[in-house]
Enzyme design. Structure first.
Site, PDB file in Angstrom:
ATOM      1  N   HIS A  81      13.347  -2.174  18.714  1.00 29.27           N
ATOM      2  CA  HIS A  81      12.406  -1.093  18.402  1.00 29.27           C
ATOM      3  C   HIS A  81      12.667  -0.541  17.011  1.00 29.27           C
ATOM      4  O   HIS A  81      13.706  -0.825  16.413  1.00 29.27           O
ATOM      5  CB  HIS A  81      12.500   0.041  19.445  1.00 29.27           C
ATOM      6  CG  HIS A  81      13.805   0.793  19.446  1.00 29.27           C
ATOM      7  ND1 HIS A  81      14.888   0.422  20.207  1.00 29.27           N
ATOM      8  CD2 HIS A  81      14.195   1.911  18.780  1.00 29.27           C
ATOM      9  CE1 HIS A  81      15.881   1.284  20.020  1.00 29.27           C
ATOM     10  NE2 HIS A  81      15.491   2.199  19.149  1.00 29.27           N
ATOM     11  N   GLU A 132       9.886   4.128  18.700  1.00 27.17           N
ATOM     12  CA  GLU A 132      10.553   5.364  19.124  1.00 27.17           C
ATOM     13  C   GLU A 132      10.210   6.444  18.104  1.00 27.17           C
ATOM     14  O   GLU A 132      10.297   6.214  16.905  1.00 27.17           O
ATOM     15  CB  GLU A 132      12.083   5.139  19.155  1.00 27.17           C
ATOM     16  CG  GLU A 132      12.875   6.377  19.563  1.00 27.17           C
ATOM     17  CD  GLU A 132      14.391   6.112  19.577  1.00 27.17           C
ATOM     18  OE1 GLU A 132      14.835   5.052  19.081  1.00 27.17           O
ATOM     19  OE2 GLU A 132      15.119   6.980  20.094  1.00 27.17           O
TER      20      GLU A 132
HETATM   21 CO    CO Z   1      16.602   4.038  19.040  1.00 26.10          CO
END
Ligand code: CO
Length: 139
Positions: A81, A132
């Site tokens: 991510h 995120e």
């Molecule tokens: Co992270």
């Protein structure tokens, strides 16, 4: 909603210890933090500092770890991510939901590895990238 700084890139690994060797011995990273457990997220985490950002090494923790499915598809690990800072995590969450994006875990922010609230946006809504979003540190 306005995207802020790139805070870190998350890299899943079956072994933080082995990955630390790569970043230290092959890439020359000199500031590598101690690994720690985040039981509520099912991960063990280790941050590698870069001059302008961090790499977050994440290893599965426990049988329910969300990282296990990723490692099943990517046995050697891989880029998992990217994390961007936002000034207001709840406003960012509401914006994402209003645009039809799927915010994981019911959209409820949780305390992330940096001790500030985070949310995750489903990769299907972000061109295949798990994103995120985290509240800016020192808020
Ligand atoms: Co992270």
């Amino acid at each position: 909603m306005q995207i802020g700084k790139l805070n870190h890139v998350g890299v899943a690994t079956p072994s933080i210890e082995d990955s630390v060797k790569l970043y230290r011995d092959l890439l020359g990273a000199t500031k590598i933090h101690d690994a720690f457990d985040l039981p509520e997220q099912g991960v063990r985490v280790c941050f590698v500092d870069l001059p302008n950002s961090q790499i977050e090494l994440i290893e599965p923790l426990g049988a329910d770890s969300p990282v296990l499915a990723f490692l099943a598809k990517n046995p050697k690990g891989g880029q998992h991510h990217v994390c961007f800072e936002v000034p207001d995590i709840l406003a960012a969450r509401d914006w994402m939901v209003s645009k039809g994006a799927t915010v994981l875990r019911g959209g409820e922010p949780r305390i992330g590895a940096h001790g500030v609230p985070v949310i995750f946006v489903h990769p299907k809504d972000m061109g295949g990238v798990l994103v995120e979003l985290m509240a800016e540190p020192n808020h």
